[in-house]
Design an enzyme around this catalytic site. Structure first.
Site, short mmCIF file in Angstrom:
data_model
loop_
_atom_site.label_atom_id
_atom_site.label_comp_id
_atom_site.label_asym_id
_atom_site.label_seq_id
_atom_site.Cartn_x
_atom_site.Cartn_y
_atom_site.Cartn_z
N PRO A 2 0.80 -1.21 0.00
CA PRO A 2 0.00 0.00 0.00
C PRO A 2 0.84 1.27 0.00
O PRO A 2 1.59 1.52 0.93
CB PRO A 2 -0.85 -0.12 1.27
CG PRO A 2 -0.26 -1.21 2.07
CD PRO A 2 0.65 -2.01 1.21
N GLU A 3 0.72 2.02 -1.07
CA GLU A 3 1.33 3.36 -1.14
C GLU A 3 0.16 4.35 -1.13
O GLU A 3 -0.97 3.96 -0.88
CB GLU A 3 2.18 3.49 -2.42
CG GLU A 3 3.26 2.43 -2.51
CD GLU A 3 4.09 2.52 -3.78
OE1 GLU A 3 4.27 3.64 -4.30
OE2 GLU A 3 4.56 1.48 -4.27
#
Length: 274
Positions: A2-3
């Site tokens: 997750p960015e």
DNA sequence: AGCAGGACCTGATGGC
DNA sequence: TGCCATCAGGTCCTGC
């Protein structure tokens, strides 16, 4: 992993699912996930408090509760938050479950156990160094060309390392940095200050446009990312370089290469990135 | 101060 | 088949 686009997608999902819900309890299976307070204090004091709003700062999720406290969650690489209308149990790598008064729950699981959760009063947020030292949000007005230009000029690191630095800019990770540099036609190993004015302008535009498009596609699912409702994203179909080693560049046809830059697996086109 | 590299983790993959 | 080594990456920490 997750960015920013994935965390933003999760935030939007949680906003639909959690707003107004009242905590009824917490079960903690892996104590390492909870940095503060103690399990006992969380179990004792969280019940009865309601979710008033959900924000994102960089890759951090901030659940604002109505009494002025905040649940801070960082998913790191493999952390997952999945909402369920009925009690959840039995899934692998499940570390913590928040249950709500109406019987629904929010499960936090994480294969690698790097994900972290804090619960603290809003005024203590500044004590979390990871958050207080974050650079500007790339999609906000705080991030503007003069800032980028100034930072590029004063740093000596390569451009890949700079873009990964959360204190320079909040929310970018390995996948989007590679994609942004490809869009801007800049090689990842270039020193920050070596970028021409044209390249700096292209980089500024690429940071914004790649992130905006990835949010529209609800993030990138490379291995196991899922949003709060359990759905995959679709930006992986748009990736130009990440994970495409030995495949032809979609812009010029040259073979995509991979090497380690700034300690990270780095994908780039040796022809159209200069 | 700024920067590089290791530690933290587990699952997937590849070599023998 | 099974075993071992390596790799994946976000952030914190240490040391130069």
């Amino acid at each position: 992993m997750p960015e920013l686009p994935e965390v933003e997608t999760i935030r939007r999902g949680l906003e639909q699912l959690l707003l107004g819900r009242e905590f009824a309890g917490v079960e903690v299976f892996y104590h390492g996930s909870l940095k503060s307070p103690s399990v006992e204090e969380l179990q004792q004091k969280l019940p009865g408090r309601r979710v008033a709003g959900i924000e994102r700062r960089g890759k951090y999720l901030l659940l604002n509760l109505h009494d002025g406290t905040i649940l801070v969650i960082h998913l790191r690489m493999t952390g997952k938050l999945v909402f369920s209308r009925v009690a959840a149990s039995g899934q692998k790598h499940l570390h913590l479950i928040f249950s709500f008064a109406d019987g629904s729950c929010l499960a936090f699981s994480d294969i690698r156990k790097f994900g972290t959760i804090w619960w603290l009063p809003k005024e203590c947020l500044v004590e979390l160094k990871g958050i207080s030292s974050l650079g500007p949000e790339p999609l906000s007005a705080d991030f503007h060309f003069p800032y980028l230009d100034r930072e590029l000029e004063k740093r000596t690191v390569n451009i890949k390392a700079l873009l990964l630095n959360q204190q320079f800019l909040a929310g970018l990770g390995n996948i989007y940095v590679d994609e942004i540099l490809h869009r801007a036609c800049v090689l990842p190993g270039r020193s920050s200050r070596s970028l021409t004015r044209t390249e700096r302008l292209a980089l500024f535009a690429a940071i914004r446009s790649v992130l905006e498009e990835a949010i529209v596609k609800r993030g990138t699912t490379v291995s196991d990312y899922r949003d709060a409702a359990g759905s995959a994203g679709s930006f992986q179909e748009e990736l130009q370089v990440y994970g495409r080693r030995n495949q032809p560049c979609r812009r010029c046809g040259q073979t995509i290469e991979r090497k380690v830059v700034a300690g990270r697996g780095t994908h780039f086109c040796p022809l159209c990135q200069r």
